[in-house]
Design a protein around this motif. Structure first.
Motif, PDB file in Angstrom:
ATOM      1  N   THR A 188       0.846  -1.193   0.000  1.00 51.40           N
ATOM      2  CA  THR A 188       0.000   0.000   0.000  1.00 51.40           C
ATOM      3  C   THR A 188       0.879   1.239   0.000  1.00 51.40           C
ATOM      4  OG1 THR A 188      -1.702  -1.187   1.226  1.00 51.40           O
ATOM      5  CG2 THR A 188      -1.854   1.216   1.180  1.00 51.40           C
ATOM      6  N   VAL A 222      -3.094   3.339  -1.847  1.00 50.52           N
ATOM      7  CA  VAL A 222      -3.314   2.678  -3.132  1.00 50.52           C
ATOM      8  C   VAL A 222      -2.603   1.327  -3.100  1.00 50.52           C
ATOM      9  CG1 VAL A 222      -2.984   2.778  -5.628  1.00 50.52           C
ATOM     10  CG2 VAL A 222      -3.515   4.864  -4.359  1.00 50.52           C
ATOM     11  N   ILE A 261      -0.774  -1.813  -4.526  1.00 47.12           N
ATOM     12  CA  ILE A 261      -0.004  -2.099  -5.741  1.00 47.12           C
ATOM     13  C   ILE A 261       0.634  -3.470  -5.567  1.00 47.12           C
ATOM     14  CG2 ILE A 261       1.863  -1.362  -7.249  1.00 47.12           C
ATOM     15  CD1 ILE A 261       1.428   1.475  -6.272  1.00 47.12           C
ATOM     16  N   GLN A 301       2.800   4.097 -15.626  1.00 43.76           N
ATOM     17  CA  GLN A 301       1.349   4.048 -15.518  1.00 43.76           C
ATOM     18  C   GLN A 301       0.903   3.756 -14.093  1.00 43.76           C
ATOM     19  OE1 GLN A 301       3.202   2.169 -17.433  1.00 43.76           O
ATOM     20  NE2 GLN A 301       2.729  -0.021 -17.299  1.00 43.76           N
ATOM     21  N   VAL A 302       1.702   3.012 -13.350  1.00 42.85           N
ATOM     22  CA  VAL A 302       1.379   2.763 -11.946  1.00 42.85           C
ATOM     23  C   VAL A 302       1.663   4.000 -11.101  1.00 42.85           C
ATOM     24  CG1 VAL A 302       1.906   1.308  -9.956  1.00 42.85           C
ATOM     25  CG2 VAL A 302       1.845   0.311 -12.249  1.00 42.85           C
ATOM     26  N   TYR A 303       2.726   4.727 -11.441  1.00 46.00           N
ATOM     27  CA  TYR A 303       3.072   5.928 -10.688  1.00 46.00           C
ATOM     28  C   TYR A 303       1.981   6.989 -10.791  1.00 46.00           C
ATOM     29  CZ  TYR A 303       5.501  10.262  -9.473  1.00 46.00           C
ATOM     30  OH  TYR A 303       5.835  11.465  -8.933  1.00 46.00           O
ATOM     31  N   HIS A 304       1.338   7.082 -11.962  1.00 50.44           N
ATOM     32  CA  HIS A 304       0.271   8.072 -12.134  1.00 50.44           C
ATOM     33  C   HIS A 304      -0.960   7.735 -11.302  1.00 50.44           C
ATOM     34  CE1 HIS A 304       2.363  10.478 -14.942  1.00 50.44           C
ATOM     35  NE2 HIS A 304       2.389   9.595 -15.927  1.00 50.44           N
ATOM     36  N   LYS A 305      -1.107   6.493 -10.883  1.00 52.47           N
ATOM     37  CA  LYS A 305      -2.252   6.118 -10.060  1.00 52.47           C
ATOM     38  C   LYS A 305      -2.068   6.519  -8.600  1.00 52.47           C
ATOM     39  CE  LYS A 305      -3.328   2.073 -12.936  1.00 52.47           C
ATOM     40  NZ  LYS A 305      -3.490   0.593 -12.961  1.00 52.47           N
ATOM     41  N   ILE A 306      -0.852   6.866  -8.214  1.00 54.04           N
ATOM     42  CA  ILE A 306      -0.573   7.226  -6.830  1.00 54.04           C
ATOM     43  C   ILE A 306      -0.887   8.704  -6.636  1.00 54.04           C
ATOM     44  CG2 ILE A 306       1.203   7.329  -5.041  1.00 54.04           C
ATOM     45  CD1 ILE A 306       2.653   5.098  -6.504  1.00 54.04           C
ATOM     46  N   PRO A 307      -1.731   9.073  -5.701  1.00 56.28           N
ATOM     47  CA  PRO A 307      -2.038  10.496  -5.477  1.00 56.28           C
ATOM     48  C   PRO A 307      -0.837  11.222  -4.889  1.00 56.28           C
ATOM     49  CG  PRO A 307      -3.054   9.144  -3.785  1.00 56.28           C
ATOM     50  CD  PRO A 307      -2.495   8.193  -4.797  1.00 56.28           C
TER      51      PRO A 307
END
Length: 462
Positions: A293, A297, A299, A315-321
């Motif tokens: 987490t 988020v 992962i 693409q995973v980094y952009h999902k992290i606020p």
């Protein structure tokens, strides 16, 4: 006389001797230029007292000047002022003034030599005045290279030293001018060719440029005609001059989707970090995966204890606020075949698992499609524990063999069959040697198939 400007009034502040020397020279030049040298002595004395200033005029009133003849002359007045302005000389003090006179930054050598000659007049150097000025010039030069050049000359004279300094000043000025005004060469046109009319839209003559683009054969940027994939054979379609990761053939169209990127190492500013595999495969098991987490988020990461760095896909980094800006880094991923995959940046994130939490550094890359936790990160999150003791499955420990015969009897499969050397061999043991575990020897991919066939043949023969 009106067309020539008379000298400024004499200043009686500071170095009176030097001030009088300069004022007397300007007065003599004024008298000659104005044509007053032929006038009567009374007129010349009046001109002198008129131009010398109010303070010096008060001094004149206190001077007791005895004329040598019937009337006072201008030379006698000048001599009286010189005596007043030039007290008794101190040769030691004058030489101290000469040797301590610095060379100001930016002053030209000719100007400095002139000032040194003025300083040396009261030093009583005699015939050695040129040698003294030469030595003072060498001592006072601020440029260490120029000073070293002067000291190398064993027969250095004052004139030679001045010429060397002039040449150095001229070269320095010319270099500065060349740097401020670089020479721009005009590009010439050797050949003019017409563009064919049958070209499709978007096509045109390719202009020669030093700009490097990503090669479609190897996947990296390089100079023209220096592609590392040239002459290599694709492991997918068996054709030449391209790598399998950029193969455009449909030979595996009916096979399940598998996308794998082999990453050998990652080069940072000073260290070399190693990463095993960055891959995505639908058939992978979850035995070496862990959900981590990051900023609430979840992962899924692959645990790679052989990797020295943590990888996070873009693409995973952009999902992290949180902040979107990514600090840049010079780290580079070296993919299989020599392709260089650059990292977009590095970021520090707090990671939380069911067993622990830690702040880890991640390298973010657009070309990576699998999140990876390296060996150090796995230990910090308590996901992997290093065990240095091997224990048997049973609770009771087996008795260790005490003799060579017991050892051979207990592990008979090791001393028979495949791998057995013919004859007897004696092995010398060093009791002070430190045990070392060596990694398995890596096998090149190009001979992997033939190696498997050879090993299979050996096992069949046995």
């Amino acid at each position: 006389m009106e067309q020539f400007r008379p000298p400024s009034p004499l200043s009686l502040v500071g170095n009176l001797s030097e001030a009088w020397r300069r004022w007397e020279q300007r007065f003599q030049l004024y008298m000659i230029a104005a044509g007053a040298s032929e006038k009567e002595e009374e007129v010349k004395i009046a001109i002198l007292l008129h131009t010398i200033g109010e303070e010096a005029l008060e001094v004149y009133n206190t001077l007791n000047i005895t004329p040598a003849g019937d009337a006072l002359t201008v030379e006698e007045v000048l001599k009286a002022f010189k005596t007043y302005c030039s007290p008794q000389k101190n040769v030691v003090f004058e030489r101290h003034q000469f040797w301590s006179y610095p060379m100001s930054p930016g002053i030209v050598v000719d100007r400095y030599i002139t000032e040194l000659r003025q300083k040396s007049k009261d030093c009583e150097f005699g015939q050695n005045v040129d040698d003294m000025i030469r030595d003072k010039l060498v001592f006072s030069i601020n440029d260490s290279r120029l000073k070293e050049r002067l000291l190398r000359d064993k027969d250095l004279t004052l004139n030679k030293a001045i010429e060397i300094c002039r040449s150095a000043e001229a070269a320095k000025t010319q270099i500065q001018a060349m740097q401020l005004n670089p020479v721009v060469q005009d590009a010439s046109v050797d050949t003019l060719k017409k563009t064919p009319h049958n070209l499709r839209p978007g096509q045109g003559r390719i202009k020669a440029s030093n700009k490097q683009t990503v090669c479609t054969k190897c996947g990296i940027k390089h100079e023209p005609r220096k592609c590392p994939a040239y002459g290599e054979t694709c492991h997918k379609c068996k054709k030449k001059n391209h790598f399998s990761k950029l193969c455009r053939s449909n030979i595996d169209k009916d096979k399940p989707y598998t996308k794998t990127k082999m990453v050998n190492n990652l080069e940072a500013d000073m260290d070399t970090l190693y990463i095993g595999v960055v891959s995505s495969d639908k058939n992978e098991t979850n035995c070496w995966k862990e959900t981590v987490t990051i900023r609430k988020v979840p992962i899924v990461f692959k645990l790679d204890t052989g990797a020295d760095a943590n990888v996070l896909p873009m693409q995973v980094y952009h999902k992290i606020p949180g902040p979107v800006q990514l600090p840049s880094t010079k780290a580079v991923l070296i993919a299989f075949g020599g392709a260089r995959i650059s990292a977009e940046g590095i970021v520090s994130l707090e990671c939380v698992t069911s067993k622990g939490s830690a702040v880890l550094d991640f390298l973010v890359s657009r070309q990576a499609d699998k999140a990876i936790l390296g060996g150090q990160a796995c230990e910090e999150l308590q996901l992997v524990k290093r065990v240095d003791v091997l224990t048997p499955k049973s609770h009771t420990l087996d008795k260790l063999p005490a003799t060579k015969e017991e050892l051979v009897e207990k592990y008979a499969e090791v001393f028979t069959g495949l791998g057995e050397f013919p004859g007897l061999h004696h092995i010398y043991m060093d009791p002070e040697a430190t045990p070392v575990i060596h990694a398995c020897r890596s096998v090149p991919l190009s001979i992997m198939d033939s190696l498997k066939k050879t090993l299979k043949a050996y096992r069949t023969e046995k």
